[in-house]
Design a protein around this motif. Structure first.
Motif, PDB file in Angstrom:
ATOM      1  N   LEU A  10       0.705  -1.224   0.013  1.00  0.00           N
ATOM      2  CA  LEU A  10      -0.176   0.075   0.032  1.00  0.00           C
ATOM      3  C   LEU A  10       0.838   1.116  -0.020  1.00  0.00           C
ATOM      4  O   LEU A  10       1.930   1.317   0.884  1.00  0.00           O
ATOM      5  CB  LEU A  10      -0.867  -0.136   1.216  1.00  0.00           C
ATOM      6  CG  LEU A  10      -1.806   1.415   1.360  1.00  0.00           C
ATOM      7  CD1 LEU A  10      -2.458   1.738   0.554  1.00  0.00           C
ATOM      8  CD2 LEU A  10      -2.077   1.286   2.864  1.00  0.00           C
ATOM      9  N   ILE A  11       0.781   2.081  -0.788  1.00  0.00           N
ATOM     10  CA  ILE A  11       1.370   3.266  -1.094  1.00  0.00           C
ATOM     11  C   ILE A  11       0.696   4.577  -0.575  1.00  0.00           C
ATOM     12  O   ILE A  11      -0.500   4.679  -1.054  1.00  0.00           O
ATOM     13  CB  ILE A  11       2.031   3.641  -2.560  1.00  0.00           C
ATOM     14  CG1 ILE A  11       2.684   2.251  -3.102  1.00  0.00           C
ATOM     15  CG2 ILE A  11       2.774   4.941  -2.392  1.00  0.00           C
ATOM     16  CD1 ILE A  11       3.024   2.391  -4.431  1.00  0.00           C
ATOM     17  N   ASP A  12       1.107   4.950   0.364  1.00  0.00           N
ATOM     18  CA  ASP A  12       0.362   6.419   0.803  1.00  0.00           C
ATOM     19  C   ASP A  12       1.157   7.584   0.420  1.00  0.00           C
ATOM     20  O   ASP A  12       2.223   7.855   0.902  1.00  0.00           O
ATOM     21  CB  ASP A  12       0.571   6.235   2.641  1.00  0.00           C
ATOM     22  CG  ASP A  12       0.092   7.513   3.417  1.00  0.00           C
ATOM     23  OD1 ASP A  12      -0.266   8.462   2.661  1.00  0.00           O
ATOM     24  OD2 ASP A  12      -0.033   7.392   4.480  1.00  0.00           O
ATOM     25  N   ILE A  42       5.581   3.600   2.331  1.00  0.00           N
ATOM     26  CA  ILE A  42       5.134   2.229   1.613  1.00  0.00           C
ATOM     27  C   ILE A  42       4.897   1.375   2.799  1.00  0.00           C
ATOM     28  O   ILE A  42       5.816   1.014   3.645  1.00  0.00           O
ATOM     29  CB  ILE A  42       6.352   1.839   0.675  1.00  0.00           C
ATOM     30  CG1 ILE A  42       6.389   2.792  -0.383  1.00  0.00           C
ATOM     31  CG2 ILE A  42       5.884   0.345   0.258  1.00  0.00           C
ATOM     32  CD1 ILE A  42       7.904   2.593  -1.200  1.00  0.00           C
ATOM     33  N   HIS A  43       3.807   0.744   2.763  1.00  0.00           N
ATOM     34  CA  HIS A  43       3.427  -0.196   3.748  1.00  0.00           C
ATOM     35  C   HIS A  43       3.201  -1.723   3.158  1.00  0.00           C
ATOM     36  O   HIS A  43       2.792  -1.786   1.855  1.00  0.00           O
ATOM     37  CB  HIS A  43       1.889  -0.019   4.360  1.00  0.00           C
ATOM     38  CG  HIS A  43       1.849   1.275   4.826  1.00  0.00           C
ATOM     39  ND1 HIS A  43       2.219   1.787   6.132  1.00  0.00           N
ATOM     40  CD2 HIS A  43       1.641   2.564   4.233  1.00  0.00           C
ATOM     41  CE1 HIS A  43       1.817   3.153   6.252  1.00  0.00           C
ATOM     42  NE2 HIS A  43       1.519   3.606   5.299  1.00  0.00           N
ATOM     43  N   ARG A 101      -4.159   6.962  -1.761  1.00  0.00           N
ATOM     44  CA  ARG A 101      -3.643   5.603  -1.691  1.00  0.00           C
ATOM     45  C   ARG A 101      -3.502   4.779  -3.001  1.00  0.00           C
ATOM     46  O   ARG A 101      -4.095   4.800  -3.964  1.00  0.00           O
ATOM     47  CB  ARG A 101      -4.415   4.801  -0.726  1.00  0.00           C
ATOM     48  CG  ARG A 101      -4.618   5.278   0.677  1.00  0.00           C
ATOM     49  CD  ARG A 101      -5.725   4.470   1.516  1.00  0.00           C
ATOM     50  NE  ARG A 101      -6.131   5.277   2.620  1.00  0.00           N
ATOM     51  CZ  ARG A 101      -6.912   4.791   3.559  1.00  0.00           C
ATOM     52  NH1 ARG A 101      -7.306   3.620   3.292  1.00  0.00           N
ATOM     53  NH2 ARG A 101      -7.347   5.476   4.600  1.00  0.00           N
ATOM     54  N   GLU A 102      -2.559   3.881  -2.970  1.00  0.00           N
ATOM     55  CA  GLU A 102      -2.310   3.173  -4.287  1.00  0.00           C
ATOM     56  C   GLU A 102      -1.878   1.622  -3.812  1.00  0.00           C
ATOM     57  O   GLU A 102      -1.162   1.737  -2.765  1.00  0.00           O
ATOM     58  CB  GLU A 102      -1.259   3.717  -5.253  1.00  0.00           C
ATOM     59  CG  GLU A 102      -1.088   3.129  -6.387  1.00  0.00           C
ATOM     60  CD  GLU A 102      -0.026   3.769  -7.406  1.00  0.00           C
ATOM     61  OE1 GLU A 102       0.155   3.343  -8.254  1.00  0.00           O
ATOM     62  OE2 GLU A 102       0.506   4.912  -6.734  1.00  0.00           O
ATOM     63  N   PHE A 103      -2.240   0.554  -4.440  1.00  0.00           N
ATOM     64  CA  PHE A 103      -1.825  -0.677  -4.313  1.00  0.00           C
ATOM     65  C   PHE A 103      -1.067  -1.119  -5.329  1.00  0.00           C
ATOM     66  O   PHE A 103      -1.066  -0.920  -6.527  1.00  0.00           O
ATOM     67  CB  PHE A 103      -2.906  -1.612  -4.013  1.00  0.00           C
ATOM     68  CG  PHE A 103      -3.798  -1.350  -3.051  1.00  0.00           C
ATOM     69  CD1 PHE A 103      -3.515  -1.915  -1.730  1.00  0.00           C
ATOM     70  CD2 PHE A 103      -5.043  -0.469  -3.226  1.00  0.00           C
ATOM     71  CE1 PHE A 103      -4.199  -1.409  -0.631  1.00  0.00           C
ATOM     72  CE2 PHE A 103      -5.645  -0.091  -2.086  1.00  0.00           C
ATOM     73  CZ  PHE A 103      -5.325  -0.495  -0.993  1.00  0.00           C
ATOM     74  N   THR A 104       0.228  -1.879  -5.033  1.00  0.00           N
ATOM     75  CA  THR A 104       1.043  -2.389  -6.285  1.00  0.00           C
ATOM     76  C   THR A 104       1.795  -3.646  -5.478  1.00  0.00           C
ATOM     77  O   THR A 104       1.815  -3.984  -4.426  1.00  0.00           O
ATOM     78  CB  THR A 104       1.740  -1.373  -6.636  1.00  0.00           C
ATOM     79  OG1 THR A 104       2.943  -1.702  -7.956  1.00  0.00           O
ATOM     80  CG2 THR A 104       2.931  -0.800  -5.441  1.00  0.00           C
ATOM     81  N   ASN A 105       2.240  -4.376  -6.629  1.00  0.00           N
ATOM     82  CA  ASN A 105       3.158  -5.674  -6.236  1.00  0.00           C
ATOM     83  C   ASN A 105       4.400  -5.198  -6.971  1.00  0.00           C
ATOM     84  O   ASN A 105       5.316  -6.179  -7.240  1.00  0.00           O
ATOM     85  CB  ASN A 105       2.629  -6.872  -6.258  1.00  0.00           C
ATOM     86  CG  ASN A 105       2.093  -6.985  -7.857  1.00  0.00           C
ATOM     87  OD1 ASN A 105       2.335  -6.192  -8.495  1.00  0.00           O
ATOM     88  ND2 ASN A 105       1.413  -8.344  -7.853  1.00  0.00           N
TER      89      ASN A 105
END
Length: 71
Positions: free
Chosen positions: A4-6, A12-13, A32-36
């Motif tokens: 999770l990117i704040d 970065i979580h 917020r953004e999600f990534t792998n």
């Protein structure tokens, strides 16, 4: 692993560790953004000054205990 990117706090979580102690609850969903993608995370860290969440880095995930069969 998913992250999770704040974008409000430039943190970065790790999704599996993120919680109330991380402080992202006040960050609007739009920030917020999600990534792998590890390459994207590296870009954020090197070019934009993002850092890993200290709470997520310190957290450990305990392994699941095996289920015992009642006898």
């Amino acid at each position: 692993m998913k992250f999770l990117i704040d974008h409000r706090n430039n943190l970065i979580h790790k999704i599996v560790c993120a919680g109330d102690r991380c402080g992202f609850n006040d960050t609007p969903v739009a920030e917020r953004e999600f990534t792998n993608s590890h390459s994207y995370l590296e870009l954020l860290q090197k070019q934009k000054g993002y850092s890993s969440c200290a709470h997520c880095e310190a957290a450990t995930i305990a392994p699941l205990s095996p289920i015992k069969n009642p006898q």
